[in-house]
Design an enzyme around this catalytic site. Structure first.
Site, PDB file in Angstrom:
ATOM      1  N   ASN A   2       0.661  -1.177   0.375  1.00 11.12           N
ATOM      2  CA  ASN A   2       0.183  -0.292  -0.023  1.00 11.12           C
ATOM      3  C   ASN A   2       0.864   1.280   0.374  1.00 11.12           C
ATOM      4  O   ASN A   2       1.778   1.636   0.098  1.00 11.12           O
ATOM      5  CB  ASN A   2      -0.919   0.300   1.373  1.00 11.12           C
ATOM      6  CG  ASN A   2      -2.131   0.571   1.076  1.00 11.12           C
ATOM      7  OD1 ASN A   2      -2.001   1.422  -0.309  1.00 11.12           O
ATOM      8  ND2 ASN A   2      -3.028   0.781   1.897  1.00 11.12           N
ATOM      9  N   PHE A   3       0.962   2.358  -0.056  1.00 11.39           N
ATOM     10  CA  PHE A   3       0.951   3.568  -0.030  1.00 11.39           C
ATOM     11  C   PHE A   3       2.238   3.788  -1.096  1.00 11.39           C
ATOM     12  O   PHE A   3       2.908   5.055  -0.480  1.00 11.39           O
ATOM     13  CB  PHE A   3       1.712   4.218   0.898  1.00 11.39           C
ATOM     14  CG  PHE A   3       0.265   3.669   2.636  1.00 11.39           C
ATOM     15  CD1 PHE A   3       0.201   3.291   3.190  1.00 11.39           C
ATOM     16  CD2 PHE A   3      -0.751   4.895   2.039  1.00 11.39           C
ATOM     17  CE1 PHE A   3      -1.062   2.065   4.183  1.00 11.39           C
ATOM     18  CE2 PHE A   3      -1.775   4.702   2.907  1.00 11.39           C
ATOM     19  CZ  PHE A   3      -2.234   3.893   3.977  1.00 11.39           C
ATOM     20  N   LEU A   4       1.605   3.369  -1.963  1.00 10.57           N
ATOM     21  CA  LEU A   4       3.052   3.516  -3.343  1.00 10.57           C
ATOM     22  C   LEU A   4       2.345   4.523  -3.597  1.00 10.57           C
ATOM     23  O   LEU A   4       1.833   5.061  -4.118  1.00 10.57           O
ATOM     24  CB  LEU A   4       2.540   2.626  -4.320  1.00 10.57           C
ATOM     25  CG  LEU A   4       3.205   3.057  -5.241  1.00 10.57           C
ATOM     26  CD1 LEU A   4       4.929   2.539  -5.722  1.00 10.57           C
ATOM     27  CD2 LEU A   4       2.884   1.540  -6.704  1.00 10.57           C
ATOM     28  N   THR A  13      -4.577  -3.278  -3.943  1.00 13.19           N
ATOM     29  CA  THR A  13      -6.021  -2.602  -4.405  1.00 13.19           C
ATOM     30  C   THR A  13      -5.306  -1.261  -4.915  1.00 13.19           C
ATOM     31  O   THR A  13      -4.386  -0.739  -4.877  1.00 13.19           O
ATOM     32  CB  THR A  13      -6.535  -2.357  -4.078  1.00 13.19           C
ATOM     33  OG1 THR A  13      -7.000  -0.937  -3.370  1.00 13.19           O
ATOM     34  CG2 THR A  13      -7.386  -3.977  -3.042  1.00 13.19           C
ATOM     35  N   LEU A  24      -6.377  -0.435   3.199  1.00 14.41           N
ATOM     36  CA  LEU A  24      -6.732   0.668   3.212  1.00 14.41           C
ATOM     37  C   LEU A  24      -6.853   1.449   2.390  1.00 14.41           C
ATOM     38  O   LEU A  24      -6.417   0.784   2.195  1.00 14.41           O
ATOM     39  CB  LEU A  24      -6.118   1.089   5.005  1.00 14.41           C
ATOM     40  CG  LEU A  24      -6.389   0.254   5.850  1.00 14.41           C
ATOM     41  CD1 LEU A  24      -5.518   0.088   6.912  1.00 14.41           C
ATOM     42  CD2 LEU A  24      -7.995   0.549   6.383  1.00 14.41           C
TER      43      LEU A  24
END
Ligand SMILES: CCCCCCCCCCCCCC(=O)CSCCNC(=O)CCNC(=O)[C@H](O)C(C)(C)COP(=O)(O)OP(=O)(O)OC[C@H]1O[C@@H](n2cnc3c(N)ncnc32)[C@H](O)[C@@H]1OP(=O)(O)O
Ligand SMILES: CN(C)Cc1n[nH]c2ccc(-c3ccc(F)cc3OCCn3ccnc3)cc12
Length: 392
Positions: free
Chosen positions: A140-142, A176, A392
């Site tokens: 996440n948070f790419l 996602t 998230l």
């Protein structure tokens, strides 16, 4: 598909578009684990001006740098009117679940200025795919700074987090994205329920319906001041065992879902102010925990509006209904979020969410959220209602 080449993703152990529908390919891991001695020991090469940094999110300064990078460069909606504005408290929560690895919180700095210009993270998670519980990394948070886009930095970030996950003997991942990549295991639709329609219309998030006045619209979305379900209350630490039982049983019906234990439930679902909220129904007669709802707080910056700078949004997380109708449970959740001054309540059509969306006056969002597994093949594209995972 013939059209788009994915020069990076075609090199990765993910479902390839050309393989979709090929029943000869077995479900499960695409590539076997590599012996740890053969995993690349040193970081991937970055372009000369840049260096890797491991981000200690418990450091106030580092967390602030990450927060600022994401606030200015993270995901925007298709019309570039809103940008996610994850809070620092939220980031610390999202990145410090039980068993987390600091080495999976990866930044890229400019060597000279020390400016943080890119970020990618992983956290460990046990995810069940059909009957197999697999140790995975949730990625996440790419984020790459707007000024450094389209320089093929993302593939290097992805290879580096993959390398560091491999070093911990984990070979699968879940993620996602709003973009289509090889190859989604499921594609979900997001829905929005107006809580503060006047503000949403003022900022351009919603439009006044045809033949609708503002006062008629405000009335349409009006909610009672108090919840309807007897025994509806905030979750507390002593509820962790009961909520874990309730949630594990409920999630067992989905093809892909987290395999939560009590430590996971304590971290992911105990209320944290302005980060995550959870409520349950304790039967006044039997004191049994029969139902559960939760949502997380993710504001969006409003880009270019004179009167407002932030959209206060709640996102549906995990919900379980065994006695109280889900419709009533979710209406009580809307009542609670309205009372806490949220502007909008968002939900994906995953799990059984489809059953309440239209009736509770959710409107469809303008995009999709695609779910992916890395190095794990599932030969069946999941319907959203077969998916029990919210990232998230
Ligand atoms: C065993 C463990 C495994 C762990 C790893 C698992 C995999 C984890 C995968 C990561 C999961 C992250 C999940 C997550 O964080 C939630 S999705 C949110 C991603 N972040 C944003 O949208 C923020 C704003 N955008 C940006 O910062 C940049 O546009 C990013 C950094 C997105 C791409 O930077 P860029 O400057 O615009 O592009 P180039 O560097 O030139 O690179 C172009 C290549 O990147 C591919 N691309 C673009 N967007 C992607 C995306 N969202 N996932 C995966 N790949 C993505 C693209 O298809 C192309 O490859 P192709 O040529 O093959 O098509
Ligand atoms: C999930 N997590 C990985 C963040 C993430 N990345 N990419 C995304 C694309 C859509 C959604 C999403 C998920 C649920 C939802 F109700 C609305 C959403 O996006 C609205 C459009 N939008 C984007 C930014 N501000 C508004 C999240 C994400």
């Amino acid at each position: 598909s013939l059209a788009k080449r994915h020069k990076f993703w075609e090199t990765q152990p993910v479902g390839q578009f050309k393989d979709v529908g090929d029943p000869s390919l077995p479900e499960g891991p695409i590539e076997p684990p590599t012996p740890l001695s053969e995993v690349k020991q040193e970081p991937y090469n970055l372009p000369n001006l840049y260096e890797w940094i491991t981000c200690d999110m418990n450091s106030e300064d580092m967390c602030t740098e990450v927060y600022n990078l994401l606030t200015n460069n993270y995901v925007e909606d298709d019309e570039n009117m809103f940008r996610f504005n994850y809070s620092k408290e939220f980031l610390r929560w999202a990145l410090h679940p039980p068993g987390y690895f600091k080495s999976w919180h990866i930044g890229v700095r400019v060597k000279s200025s020390k400016k943080l210009v890119a970020f990618i993270t992983g956290v460990p998670a046990r995810i069940r795919a059909r009957d197999a519980v697999v140790n995975m990394a949730e990625i996440n948070f790419l984020c790459v700074h707007k000024k450094l886009r389209s320089k093929r930095l993302a593939p290097v970030m992805i290879k580096e987090v993959t390398r560091r996950v491999h070093l911990e003997n984990i070979w699968q991942a879940a993620y996602t994205a709003g973009v289509v990549l090889p190859t989604p295991i499921s594609t979900c639709q997001y829905w929005h329920r107006s809580l503060n329609p006047k503000k949403l219309i003022d900022v351009g998030f919603s439009r006044l319906g045809a033949r609708m006045t503002m006062s008629r619209t405000i009335k349409l979305y009006k909610l009672p001041d108090s919840t309807a379900t007897p025994g509806f209350r905030k979750m507390e630490p002593h509820d962790v065992p009961a909520v874990t039982r309730l949630l594990r049983n409920y999630l067992s019906q989905f093809l892909v879902a987290p395999d939560f234990d009590e430590d996971d439930v304590e971290h992911w679902l105990l209320p944290r102010d302005d980060v995550v909220d959870s409520y349950l129904v304790e039967s006044p007669e039997t004191h049994e925990t029969t139902d559960f709802v939760s949502f997380y707080t993710l504001p969006s910056s409003i880009l270019g509006n004179q009167n407002y700078s932030t959209l206060k949004a709640a996102y549906s997380y995990y919900n379980v209904s065994t006695k109280t109708p889900l419709l009533q449970l979710m209406n009580d959740t809307l009542i609670v979020t309205k009372r806490k001054d949220y502007d909008v309540f968002n939900a994906l059509d995953v799990m059984q969410n489809e059953s309440f969306l239209k009736e509770l006056k959710f409107g469809p969002g303008d995009g999709k959220l695609h779910y992916y597994l890395y190095n794990y093949r599932i030969n069946h594209v999941l319907r959203p209602s077969e998916l029990g995972l919210v990232l998230l």
